[in-house]
Design an enzyme around this catalytic site. Structure first.
Site, PDB file in Angstrom:
ATOM      1  NE  ARG A  31      77.534  32.489  15.402  1.00  0.00           N
ATOM      2  CZ  ARG A  31      78.668  32.974  14.931  1.00  0.00           C
ATOM      3  NH1 ARG A  31      79.488  32.179  14.266  1.00  0.00           N
ATOM      4  NH2 ARG A  31      79.004  34.235  15.134  1.00  0.00           N
ATOM      5  CB  ILE A  69      74.389  38.624  13.579  1.00  0.00           C
ATOM      6  CG1 ILE A  69      73.177  38.060  12.815  1.00  0.00           C
ATOM      7  CG2 ILE A  69      74.330  40.148  13.609  1.00  0.00           C
ATOM      8  CD1 ILE A  69      71.848  38.460  13.385  1.00  0.00           C
ATOM      9  CG  ASN A 119      67.268  33.051  20.380  1.00  0.00           C
ATOM     10  OD1 ASN A 119      67.649  33.661  19.394  1.00  0.00           O
ATOM     11  ND2 ASN A 119      65.984  32.896  20.672  1.00  0.00           N
ATOM     12  N   GLY A 120      69.834  35.565  20.825  1.00  0.00           N
ATOM     13  CA  GLY A 120      69.568  36.985  21.009  1.00  0.00           C
ATOM     14  C   GLY A 120      70.796  37.841  20.821  1.00  0.00           C
ATOM     15  CD  GLU A 121      72.624  40.154  18.107  1.00  0.00           C
ATOM     16  OE1 GLU A 121      73.701  40.480  18.652  1.00  0.00           O
ATOM     17  OE2 GLU A 121      72.554  39.534  17.028  1.00  0.00           O
ATOM     18  CG  ASP A 140      76.160  39.749  20.743  1.00  0.00           C
ATOM     19  OD1 ASP A 140      75.079  39.523  21.309  1.00  0.00           O
ATOM     20  OD2 ASP A 140      76.437  39.279  19.628  1.00  0.00           O
ATOM     21  N   GLY A 175      59.203  48.440  14.412  1.00  0.00           N
ATOM     22  CA  GLY A 175      58.629  49.450  15.298  1.00  0.00           C
ATOM     23  C   GLY A 175      57.785  48.887  16.420  1.00  0.00           C
ATOM     24  CB  CYS A 220      70.865  31.401  17.735  1.00  0.00           C
ATOM     25  SG  CYS A 220      72.313  32.308  17.150  1.00  0.00           S
TER      26      CYS A 220
END
Length: 506
Positions: free
Chosen positions: A45, A48, A70-72, A93, A336, A2
């Site tokens: 937003r 997810i 903003n994030g997880e 979450d 990665g 977000c």
């Protein structure tokens, strides 16, 4: 996931809304705001987790506490278990961060495992802003006498505020009364200086198993999603490992795994990624670069990544092309990023003065702590330019802690990252597992595709070198001057200083 905007002090609603509108690309699915006396929170937003119920700002029970993130938060289920499921009203979450702060105040930040920038507000005047310890998610602020403003990208700020814009430091929280306080380090405090290896390059199966299990856990934790998730597959070792773990996880859950690769026709990265995808049986997609789409993408890249460092721009061009394509098919991707900094993958780590173990260890710690200035900025901006979230499992705190506790002598052996390679024998085709390191811009073919255009960009730089010198910025090449011109057109007024990571460092 977000974009956020927050303000505390003498609030101007119109200013805050304009700021939020400038980062709509980060969250095109929904928008929300909340205004209290002397504070404002706004959120764009990208849906997810809990697509239907995760609207932000989130509001706690009783309607007196509010949060934008903003994030997880990857350990949100553990936080729910610890605090009590009856407190939670959504499957988001981010709600775990809200209740951690309600329960423990700023100390609650220590519960959070993930990538995040957040702002928290209570109706009785409490206001807190925080950013994850590595700086995976971006955050900037501008401090005036009457108001302090926060946003996910530099472009959000009004022209008159841009000279004041600084990077909000990773691992810190800020409150009006307490100021800046560190709550976590990029390298966990319990990581002690690595002990000398009894015999460099000789290790037991226990260490190899520990590396494998820790990386597998980090990847699986980042597979959580209520919408599509894929992997950026460069053809190198690190993304191949991530893809291998993600493919096994997806198969257990009866889902296909989309993988995405980019390169010029006939490039080594495309060929190597194809080998990995066929081995894993993924739903593979290729984006083939042409001179035409590279020409189109360079100005967009400089503006998207908010940076003018040449090496960063070169690697970001294929990233941006890939993100544009992938965003039409998934909402999140794994990458990665971080493995080279943890396991000494870059060639310069194996040159003087880093042939000394202590010097190498110090440099690895330093570069992990500086990732938010360069590679993570590229990773976030190229994906979020199209509302696509990038997740970086190698920068999980457990992976960082384990990797930096390994004696540095074990990372000085050849081939580079030998420990990591051994940990995933059998997971990745041998020709990829033992493939030599190539810079992304080289392996993708971007370097050749960009060469002619970069000359043109440099020729058009004109007087920008002189202007940069006046601002205290040393531009080393005409190419860099050209990128600086493009950057300045987008972000006029921003001070290009070290607080923003805008000095070329590679």
């Amino acid at each position: 996931m977000c974009g956020i905007v927050a303000a505390v002090g003498e609030i101007d609603d119109a200013t805050c809304r304009r700021m939020l509108s400038r980062i709509k690309h980060r969250g095109p699915d929904d928008a929300g705001e909340i205004h209290r006396p002397h504070a404002w929170l706004g959120h764009q937003r990208l849906s997810i987790m809990d697509v239907d119920g995760g609207h932000q700002p989130l509001t706690g029970t009783g309607g007196t506490t509010h949060l934008v993130v903003n994030g997880e938060i990857y350990n949100h289920r553990h936080i729910r278990d610890a605090l009590g499921h009856e407190l939670f009203e959504t499957g988001s979450d981010s709600e775990a961060a809200l209740h951690a702060l309600i329960a423990d105040g700023p100390v609650g930040l220590a519960r959070l495992r993930g990538m995040f920038a957040l702002a928290y507000l209570t109706d009785d005047g409490e206001f807190l802003v925080a950013r994850d310890s590595v700086g995976v998610k971006p955050l900037y602020w501008a401090r005036r006498e009457d108001v302090t403003l926060f946003a996910s990208e530099m472009r959000a700020f009004e022209p008159e505020d841009r000279p004041l814009v600084e990077t909000f430091p990773p691992g810190y929280c800020w409150t009006r009364n307490g100021g800046l306080v560190r709550f976590a380090d990029a390298v966990p405090a319990r990581v002690r200086p690595a002990r000398r290896a009894a015999e460099p390059g000789v290790w037991d199966d226990t260490l190899v198993k520990s590396i494998r299990e820790t990386v597998v856990s980090a990847v699986e934790n980042r597979m959580m999603s209520d919408v599509g998730i894929g992997v950026f597959l460069s053809g190198g070792l690190d993304s191949a490992i991530v893809a291998a773990v993600a493919a096994e996880y997806a198969e257990r859950n009866g889902e296909p795994l989309p993988t995405f690769a980019v390169g010029a026709p006939g490039s080594s990265d495309l060929a190597a990624a194809r080998v990995v995808a066929e081995h894993l049986g993924t739903e593979h997609h290729e984006v083939v670069m042409t001179r035409e789409n590279v020409v189109e993408m360079v100005p967009r890249t400089v503006r998207a990544i908010e940076h003018f460092d040449p090496s960063l721009v070169r690697s970001a061009v294929p990233n941006l092309l890939l993100a544009e394509y992938a965003s039409k098919r998934v909402h999140a991707v794994l990458t990665g990023e971080g493995a080279d900094e943890l396991f000494a993958g870059y060639s310069y780590y194996h040159e003087d003065p880093f042939t000394d173990p202590d010097a190498l260890q110090a440099e690895l710690v330093r570069t992990v702590g500086e990732l938010h200035h360069l590679n993570l900025q590229r990773c976030d901006r190229t994906t979020m330019a199209f509302g696509l979230e990038a997740r970086v499992p190698f920068l999980d705190r457990d992976v960082i802690e384990l990797a930096l506790s390994i004696p540095p002598e074990h990372k000085m052996v050849t081939p580079e990252k030998k420990l990591l390679r051994e940990a995933f024998e059998g997971w990745v085709p041998d020709e990829i597992l033992w493939r030599g390191k190539e810079q992304f811009g080289d392996g993708s073919g971007a370097k050749e595709a960009l060469a002619e255009l970069l000359s043109d960009v440099g020729e058009a730089a004109g007087s920008w070198q002189e202007e940069a010198v006046a601002e205290g910025v040393e531009l080393r090449t005409r190419e860099e001057a050209g990128f600086y011109r493009l950057w300045r057109e987008e972000l006029d007024g921003i001070r290009p200083d070290r607080t923003l990571g805008l000095f070329a460092t590679t």
